[in-house]
Scaffold this active site. Structure first.
Site: not given
Ligand SMILES: NC(=O)c1ccc[n+]([C@@H]2O[C@H](COP(=O)([O-])OP(=O)(O)OC[C@H]3O[C@@H](n4cnc5c(N)ncnc54)[C@H](O)[C@@H]3O)[C@@H](O)[C@H]2O)c1
Ligand SMILES: [Zn+2]
Length: 344
Positions: A110, A132, A174, A212, A222, A226, A230, A233, A237, A250
């Site tokens: 939980r 999130k 971003e 942020k 949100e 907040r 987006n 986005h 998307h 992304h």
């Molecule tokens: N929670 C939120 O508020 C929020 C906001 C934006 C995005 N997201 C989510 O985040 C995800 C995208 O995140 P991302 O862009 O970090 O992608 P990711 O986590 O897939 O990382 C991208 C790639 O980089 C590699 N990597 C990570 N750190 C590294 C480093 N220091 N050196 C070399 N390689 C490295 C990872 O293994 C992966 O292959 C999506 O799923 C999206 O939905 C969440």
């Molecule tokens: Zn984003």
């Protein structure tokens, strides 16, 4: 540098932006990471992190593993290690690891604590802050999840040295998003400073995180402001979806999406042509794509309604007002949207 995020119900926490210091947790800790990140940085993290008991849970690398089965695997690791309600998960990786670890923490017995140690630029400036968490399923991205705030975020910009260039650009998109929607001075600073310089990227991370944190402090769930995060986005998307998530990162799709939102803002008189061009130039400086060939404009428009943010059948657009301000509106006519899409 430390940024504080102030939230009700004891959920406030600090975001540390610096090289990792010694961290000590007097409890059982599980680090959740993937083979890529652990290959580069796990030894470094282990040299800094001390815990009563420490184990590492490695999950496969990739958005395609951001689903329920992987959550089950993380939970199975936690049960095998006999974590209790005082134990802690550490998300060590990009946004995928952060979202999944946070979600697993939100449901294990939980809900237990977790910390974020983001390692991509995108997760350092955006995903690790704000609570999130979630996963994808066959109905769409991030449709299952929870708001679950970390108890702390440790951002070490030196980890970005191993990040591929495209991933870096995706994070810059971003950063540009935060500047265009909320901070004109920051936007102008971005125009004048190169983020490939280590000193500058630290400043940009701190500014983005501060932005942020301010927004999330005002609107954790949100319900209002907040949603401005987006920006880019709504369009982004659709682009990700149309290209089956295998063409653009992304952040890259968000880059194109911001250009589409800007074109719409110009069309209805919120932004000047010159401001639109400045955003485009800034994105292109980091090789972030700014154009996209739309195959079928009507089809693209219909795709908006698959987004969970438009379930009430009205599309919510975040449009910049000049640079440094924005508005959230669902009063844009289909005709205006179709016209700008035709121009792409
Ligand atoms: N929670 C939120 O508020 C929020 C906001 C934006 C995005 N997201 C989510 O985040 C995800 C995208 O995140 P991302 O862009 O970090 O992608 P990711 O986590 O897939 O990382 C991208 C790639 O980089 C590699 N990597 C990570 N750190 C590294 C480093 N220091 N050196 C070399 N390689 C490295 C990872 O293994 C992966 O292959 C999506 O799923 C999206 O939905 C969440
Ligand atoms: Zn984003």
């Amino acid at each position: 540098m430390t940024v504080k995020i102030t939230l009700p119900h004891d959920n406030s926490y600090e975001i540390f932006i610096d090289e990792l210091n010694e961290i000590y947790f007097d409890r059982k800790v599980v680090i959740v990471t993937n083979p890529t990140v652990s290959g580069f940085h796990l030894d470094y993290l282990k040299s800094k992190l001390n815990a009563k008991e420490l184990s590492v849970c490695i999950i496969p690398d990739g958005e395609e593993y951001k689903h329920m089965q992987t959550i089950e695997d993380i939970l199975a690791h936690c049960f095998t290690q006999r974590l209790d309600r005082k134990s802690l998960l550490v998300a060590f990786g990009g946004g995928v690891i952060g979202d999944m670890t946070g979600f697993a923490a939100s449901i294990y017995q939980r809900g237990i604590d977790f910390v974020q140690i983001p390692t991509t630029l995108l997760s350092q400036v955006d995903a690790s802050v704000g609570g999130k968490t979630g996963i994808n399923n066959k109905f769409g991205k991030n449709l299952i999840g929870a708001f679950h705030q970390p108890i702390a975020v440790y951002i070490d910009p030196s980890m970005l040295k191993t990040l591929p260039k495209r991933e870096f650009g995706a994070g810059v998109a971003e950063i540009v998003k935060m500047a265009v929607t909320f901070n004109k001075d920051f936007f102008e600073w971005l125009e004048q400073n190169d983020l490939n310089d280590e000193k500058n990227i630290r400043i940009a991370i701190a500014k983005s995180v501060q932005t942020k944190a301010d927004v999330v402090s005002q609107d954790e769930k949100e319900l209002g402001i907040r949603a401005a995060l987006n920006y880019g986005h709504t369009f982004g998307h659709v682009i990700e979806n149309e290209t089956n998530y295998n063409t653009y990162l992304h952040g890259e799709a968000v880059g194109i999406g911001m250009c589409m939102a800007n074109a719409l803002a110009v069309k209805i008189g919120l932004m000047s042509k010159d401001e639109e061009l400045r955003v485009k130039n800034l994105l292109e400086k980091y090789d972030i794509p700014t154009t996209y060939k739309i195959k079928d404009v009507e089809d693209f428009y219909e795709h908006f309604f698959l987004d969970k943010k438009s379930l009430d059948n009205k599309i919510k657009f975040i449009l910049p007002i000049g640079l440094g301000d924005c508005k959230i509106t669902n009063e844009i006519t289909k005709n205006d949207v179709i016209q700008i899409l035709k121009g792409f």
